[in-house]
Design an enzyme around this catalytic site. Structure first.
Site, mmCIF file in Angstrom:
data_model
loop_
_atom_site.group_PDB
_atom_site.id
_atom_site.type_symbol
_atom_site.label_atom_id
_atom_site.label_comp_id
_atom_site.label_asym_id
_atom_site.label_seq_id
_atom_site.Cartn_x
_atom_site.Cartn_y
_atom_site.Cartn_z
ATOM 1 N N CYS A 144 0.844 -1.200 0.000
ATOM 2 C CA CYS A 144 0.000 0.000 0.000
ATOM 3 C C CYS A 144 0.884 1.258 0.000
ATOM 4 O O CYS A 144 2.095 1.178 0.196
ATOM 5 C CB CYS A 144 -0.932 0.005 1.207
ATOM 6 N N CYS A 149 2.921 1.675 3.166
ATOM 7 C CA CYS A 149 4.052 0.746 3.217
ATOM 8 C C CYS A 149 5.216 1.276 2.376
ATOM 9 O O CYS A 149 6.376 1.213 2.795
ATOM 10 C CB CYS A 149 3.634 -0.635 2.716
#
Length: 79
Positions: free
Chosen positions: A10, A13
């Site tokens: 994501c 991240c």
């Protein structure tokens, strides 16, 4: 020293990984960064919310994007 960024890919991240790489520059190559994206591998650390940082196999942070200075502190704590 090894830093693992736990997350499935994501945007948070990716931002955490970028911050970790920036923080690691100060340590002159003494820090290896690995991205862990497989959910089964992430769960082995007991992490149920990503992103997360693991340093030397110790979970240091879960569920938020740490800034560069915070990551440097995590690294220094493990030295």
């Amino acid at each position: 020293m090894e830093i693992k960024i736990l997350g499935t890919g994501c945007s948070n991240c990716k931002k955490l990984e970028a911050n970790a790489r920036e923080a690691a520059k100060e340590f002159n190559g003494d820090v290896k960064i690995t991205k862990v994206e497989d959910i089964k591998d992430i769960m082995k650390y007991g992490v149920m919310r990503t992103p997360a940082i693991v340093i030397n196999e110790k979970v240091k942070m879960v569920g938020k994007v740490s800034g560069v200075d915070e990551i440097k502190k995590y690294i220094n704590d493990e030295k």
